[in-house]
Design a protein around this motif. Structure first.
Motif, short mmCIF file in Angstrom:
data_model
loop_
_atom_site.label_atom_id
_atom_site.label_comp_id
_atom_site.label_asym_id
_atom_site.label_seq_id
_atom_site.Cartn_x
_atom_site.Cartn_y
_atom_site.Cartn_z
N GLU A 131 0.54 -1.74 -0.21
CA GLU A 131 -0.18 -0.07 -0.05
C GLU A 131 0.54 0.90 0.53
OE1 GLU A 131 -3.41 0.13 2.59
OE2 GLU A 131 -3.14 -1.95 2.46
N VAL A 132 1.93 1.42 0.66
CA VAL A 132 2.47 2.00 0.94
C VAL A 132 3.67 2.64 -0.48
CG1 VAL A 132 5.19 3.32 1.35
CG2 VAL A 132 3.59 2.54 3.34
N ARG A 133 3.58 1.73 -0.79
CA ARG A 133 4.60 1.99 -2.18
C ARG A 133 3.66 2.21 -4.21
NH1 ARG A 133 4.83 -3.81 -6.20
NH2 ARG A 133 2.34 -2.65 -5.87
N ASP A 134 2.19 1.72 -3.57
CA ASP A 134 1.65 2.49 -4.84
C ASP A 134 0.98 3.53 -4.24
OD1 ASP A 134 1.47 -0.30 -5.33
OD2 ASP A 134 -0.12 -1.92 -4.87
N GLU A 135 1.04 3.77 -2.96
CA GLU A 135 0.10 5.36 -2.41
C GLU A 135 1.31 6.86 -3.15
OE1 GLU A 135 -1.35 5.66 0.89
OE2 GLU A 135 -2.44 3.23 1.18
N LEU A 136 2.44 5.92 -2.38
CA LEU A 136 3.66 6.79 -3.71
C LEU A 136 3.76 6.58 -4.75
CD1 LEU A 136 6.61 5.74 -1.22
CD2 LEU A 136 5.22 7.87 -1.46
N LEU A 137 3.42 5.78 -5.77
CA LEU A 137 4.15 5.80 -6.90
C LEU A 137 2.76 7.00 -7.27
CD1 LEU A 137 4.61 2.28 -7.94
CD2 LEU A 137 6.18 4.56 -8.27
N ARG A 138 1.78 6.64 -7.13
CA ARG A 138 0.07 7.56 -7.11
C ARG A 138 0.78 9.15 -7.08
NH1 ARG A 138 -3.32 2.95 -5.24
NH2 ARG A 138 -3.68 4.17 -3.23
N ARG A 139 1.32 9.11 -5.98
CA ARG A 139 1.32 11.17 -5.83
C ARG A 139 2.89 11.02 -7.12
NH1 ARG A 139 -0.81 14.06 -5.03
NH2 ARG A 139 0.76 15.60 -3.98
N VAL A 140 3.58 10.38 -7.30
CA VAL A 140 4.20 10.10 -9.28
C VAL A 140 3.48 11.31 -9.90
CG1 VAL A 140 6.06 9.16 -9.79
CG2 VAL A 140 6.60 8.70 -7.40
N ASP A 141 3.12 9.90 -9.60
CA ASP A 141 2.06 10.67 -11.41
C ASP A 141 0.98 11.68 -11.30
OD1 ASP A 141 2.98 8.85 -12.91
OD2 ASP A 141 1.08 7.04 -12.31
N GLU A 142 1.12 12.71 -9.94
CA GLU A 142 0.05 13.49 -10.05
C GLU A 142 1.11 13.67 -9.56
OE1 GLU A 142 -3.17 11.01 -6.92
OE2 GLU A 142 -1.54 12.38 -6.22
N VAL A 143 1.98 14.40 -8.56
CA VAL A 143 3.14 15.42 -9.11
C VAL A 143 3.52 15.54 -10.53
CG1 VAL A 143 3.32 15.43 -6.62
CG2 VAL A 143 5.48 14.47 -7.64
N CYS A 144 4.04 14.50 -11.14
CA CYS A 144 4.10 14.63 -12.33
C CYS A 144 3.74 15.13 -13.37
CB CYS A 144 4.83 13.38 -13.46
SG CYS A 144 6.13 12.84 -11.97
N ALA A 145 1.71 14.53 -13.94
CA ALA A 145 1.21 15.72 -14.02
C ALA A 145 0.60 17.41 -13.98
CB ALA A 145 -0.37 14.65 -13.68
N LEU A 146 1.94 17.65 -12.68
CA LEU A 146 2.25 18.82 -12.67
C LEU A 146 3.37 19.53 -13.03
CD1 LEU A 146 -0.01 18.76 -8.80
CD2 LEU A 146 -1.66 20.31 -11.11
N GLY A 147 3.95 19.04 -13.88
CA GLY A 147 5.50 19.25 -14.06
C GLY A 147 6.43 18.98 -13.18
N VAL A 148 6.49 18.22 -12.60
CA VAL A 148 7.64 17.50 -11.68
C VAL A 148 8.23 16.44 -12.48
CG1 VAL A 148 8.57 16.77 -9.97
CG2 VAL A 148 6.66 17.84 -9.77
N ASP A 149 9.72 16.81 -12.90
CA ASP A 149 10.53 15.79 -14.32
C ASP A 149 10.53 14.29 -13.11
OD1 ASP A 149 11.79 14.07 -15.41
OD2 ASP A 149 13.92 15.84 -15.57
N PRO A 150 10.27 13.68 -13.97
CA PRO A 150 10.27 12.04 -12.92
C PRO A 150 11.52 12.00 -12.00
CG PRO A 150 9.60 11.90 -14.92
CD PRO A 150 9.39 12.99 -14.32
N ALA A 151 12.81 12.31 -13.24
CA ALA A 151 14.20 12.15 -12.93
C ALA A 151 14.52 12.69 -11.70
CB ALA A 151 15.02 12.53 -14.62
N ARG A 152 14.07 13.61 -11.44
CA ARG A 152 14.32 14.22 -9.85
C ARG A 152 13.52 13.91 -8.57
NH1 ARG A 152 17.88 18.40 -11.38
NH2 ARG A 152 18.15 19.23 -13.11
N VAL A 153 12.47 12.61 -9.20
CA VAL A 153 12.14 12.50 -8.00
C VAL A 153 12.82 11.71 -6.92
CG1 VAL A 153 10.21 11.59 -7.36
CG2 VAL A 153 9.69 13.37 -9.09
N LEU A 154 12.16 11.37 -5.75
CA LEU A 154 12.59 10.20 -4.40
C LEU A 154 11.98 9.72 -4.52
CD1 LEU A 154 14.77 13.18 -4.66
CD2 LEU A 154 16.55 10.66 -3.64
N LEU A 155 11.93 8.86 -3.52
CA LEU A 155 10.71 8.04 -2.79
C LEU A 155 11.03 8.40 -0.91
CD1 LEU A 155 9.29 5.36 -5.02
CD2 LEU A 155 8.79 7.97 -4.26
#
Length: 292
Positions: free
Chosen positions: A170-194
């Motif tokens: 659940e933590v993994r999946d919730e984090l990955l959903r947040r990644v998609d959400e912030v990347c949709a707002l312009g965050v570069d996925p290559a700059r994301v850490l979990l």
């Protein structure tokens, strides 16, 4: 795995060459410019002391120094944004001037922007971008690495949200959903850490399970930052238990650094940089001589 995770699978944010001390694992040192943090509140709440401490952490081997002006301990309330800025900006500016790579530990977009303008080069958001809807667009505009922490709500009521079926998945999946959400707002996925958010909206049992299965997060392809330092869940594993002061849990913290490094974590966020550096040096020496 999300499309963003796939994009990042072979990419990592820029790190300071030669830092960290262990195979594939860096050390981030903590500088709390607060009077009320759970383990060292008040020790470095004056700018001069905080700057001296941050420079010392760099000398000990920290790849980053994480500066925070608001406690995120369970039950903690908010401080006004103006007060958070007053606490952190002089420290960020001075440390950056001394050549210290600085991460700003904040959940506020305005603080993140001001800190980067004063020299910070990473944003560490323990709310995972939930506390301030302006955070993701701000980080996207700033173009700096962004630590997304798993957290289901603010510190004051996080304990009430600690309900899971399978906490690791659940933590993994919730984090990955947040990644998609912030990347949709312009965050570069290559700059994301979990960051799995050990202790945030999690019981001790949940936290131990996450620590034992860090490989599941690492397998997403995102760099993983682990913040176990001096946290309450460690009390059950040390002599003296709950009566053991947080500052006396550095040995237990060093053990979690070893576990994180062995699981392939990008880095650990700790108060005692020396202790974790020694662990990583021993691990590096062991790996270098394995099979020799």
């Amino acid at each position: 795995m999300t499309s963003a995770a796939t994009t990042l699978a072979t990419r990592r944010p820029v790190t300071r060459p030669g830092a960290g001390g262990g195979p594939g694992c860096l050390v981030m040192g903590v500088v709390n410019v607060t009077p009320d943090s759970f383990s060292d509140g008040g020790r470095h709440d004056r700018a001069a002391s905080a700057v001296e401490h941050g420079c010392s952490l760099l000398e000990q081997g920290a790849a980053w120094v994480d500066v925070g002006g608001e406690s995120t301990r369970p039950g903690a309330g908010r401080v006004p944004a103006a007060e958070e800025l007053r606490r952190v900006l002089p420290v960020v500016r001075a440390l950056s001037g001394h050549g210290v790579p600085v991460s700003i530990d904040t959940t506020r977009a305005a603080v993140a922007r001001a800190a980067v303008e004063h020299g910070a080069t990473m944003v560490n958001d323990v709310s995972g971008g939930r506390a301030d809807p302006r955070m993701a667009p701000t980080v996207a505009d700033l173009g700096v690495p962004y630590v997304l922490t798993h957290s289901r709500g603010p510190s004051r009521d996080m304990a009430a949200r600690a309900h899971y079926g399978d906490v690791v998945l659940e933590v993994r999946d919730e984090l990955l959903r947040r990644v998609d959400e912030v990347c949709a707002l312009g965050v570069d996925p290559a700059r994301v850490l979990l960051d799995p958010g050990l202790g945030f909206a999690k019981t001790a049992e949940h936290t131990w399970r996450l620590l034992g299965r860090l490989d599941v997060l690492v397998a997403t392809g995102f760099p993983v930052l682990v913040g176990a330092s001096r946290k309450g869940f460690l009390a059950a594993a040390v002599r003296g238990g709950e009566g053991r002061p947080a500052a006396d849990r550095d040995g237990a913290t060093a053990a979690t650094t070893l576990l994180a490094a062995q699981a392939g974590a990008w880095g650990v966020r700790v108060h005692d940089v020396d202790g974790s550096m020694d662990v990583l040096r021993v691990l590096r020496a062991t790996v270098a001589h394995r099979g020799g």
